[in-house]
Write an enzyme that holds these catalytic residues in place. Sequence first.
Site, short mmCIF file in Angstrom:
data_model
loop_
_atom_site.label_atom_id
_atom_site.label_comp_id
_atom_site.label_asym_id
_atom_site.label_seq_id
_atom_site.Cartn_x
_atom_site.Cartn_y
_atom_site.Cartn_z
N LYS A 9 0.83 -1.20 0.00
CA LYS A 9 0.00 0.00 0.00
C LYS A 9 0.87 1.26 0.00
CE LYS A 9 -3.71 -2.37 2.52
NZ LYS A 9 -4.61 -2.26 3.69
N TYR A 49 -12.49 -2.45 -2.56
CA TYR A 49 -12.97 -2.49 -1.17
C TYR A 49 -14.49 -2.47 -1.08
CZ TYR A 49 -8.27 -1.98 0.81
OH TYR A 49 -6.97 -2.19 1.20
N ASN A 112 -1.70 -0.03 7.16
CA ASN A 112 -1.15 -1.32 7.62
C ASN A 112 -0.31 -2.01 6.54
OD1 ASN A 112 -3.15 -2.19 5.94
ND2 ASN A 112 -4.38 -3.17 7.52
N HIS A 115 -2.00 -5.46 1.70
CA HIS A 115 -3.27 -6.18 1.56
C HIS A 115 -2.96 -7.54 0.96
CE1 HIS A 115 -7.39 -7.18 0.41
NE2 HIS A 115 -6.85 -7.62 -0.72
N GLU A 126 -9.76 -10.22 -7.22
CA GLU A 126 -8.78 -9.15 -7.08
C GLU A 126 -7.67 -9.25 -8.13
OE1 GLU A 126 -9.58 -8.79 -2.26
OE2 GLU A 126 -7.64 -9.52 -2.96
P1 CMP Z 1 -6.93 -4.78 4.16
O1 CMP Z 1 -6.35 -6.11 4.51
O2 CMP Z 1 -6.47 -4.10 2.94
O3 CMP Z 1 -8.52 -4.93 4.06
C1 CMP Z 1 -9.42 -3.95 4.45
C2 CMP Z 1 -8.75 -2.76 5.04
O4 CMP Z 1 -9.62 -1.93 5.78
C3 CMP Z 1 -7.73 -3.23 6.06
O5 CMP Z 1 -6.64 -3.80 5.40
C4 CMP Z 1 -7.47 -1.95 6.81
O6 CMP Z 1 -6.58 -1.10 6.10
C5 CMP Z 1 -8.86 -1.34 6.81
N1 CMP Z 1 -9.58 -1.58 8.06
C6 CMP Z 1 -10.13 -2.73 8.45
N2 CMP Z 1 -10.71 -2.58 9.66
C7 CMP Z 1 -10.51 -1.30 10.04
C8 CMP Z 1 -10.87 -0.53 11.18
N3 CMP Z 1 -11.56 -1.05 12.17
N4 CMP Z 1 -10.49 0.75 11.20
C9 CMP Z 1 -9.79 1.29 10.17
N5 CMP Z 1 -9.43 0.60 9.06
C10 CMP Z 1 -9.78 -0.67 8.98
#
Ligand code: CMP
Length: 139
Positions: A9, A49, A112, A115, A126
């Site tokens: 990301k 998403y 984070n 993905h 995807e």
């Molecule tokens: P990802 O694995 O890309 O899939 C969905 C994304 O939503 C996740 O990583 C986070 O970046 C985001 N996400 C999921 N849960 C939360 C949350 N409770 N608060 C903020 N961001 C979230």
Amino acid sequence: MEKTLVLIKPDGVRRKLVGEIIGRLEKKGLDLEKARMLVLSRAKAEEHYRDHRGKDFYEELIQYITSGPVLAMVWSGRNAIALTRRLVGDTNPHEALPGTIRGDFALTTTENLVHASDSPQAAQREIALFFSGEEDDRF
Ligand code: CMP
């Protein structure tokens, strides 16, 4: 043999963790099949998403994922989907164990770093979304 979609990301690219993340997946034994650097349009981010639409973090998530280049990759190997999720670590960086990518490098739930597809159905959808044959760098 499974295939999975992995995104490094915008924060991973900005923080120069691309080599670190690829190195971990390679050292585990997974195979890098495809890679593409691109900036997601809002439309593609919403498609990627779509399951999170309406959640309280949705807008923040879309803003973040479109904020800079991502590296989209297809990785393959035995049990590649579940294995990659384990290497990436828990979505909540406070729960992600040391030794995982998020456990070692991520501090917030939105930013984070990575993905990774969470099921064979998600991986298929995807991979098609990111590698549909378009060569344009913005999509
Ligand atoms: P990802 O694995 O890309 O899939 C969905 C994304 O939503 C996740 O990583 C986070 O970046 C985001 N996400 C999921 N849960 C939360 C949350 N409770 N608060 C903020 N961001 C979230």
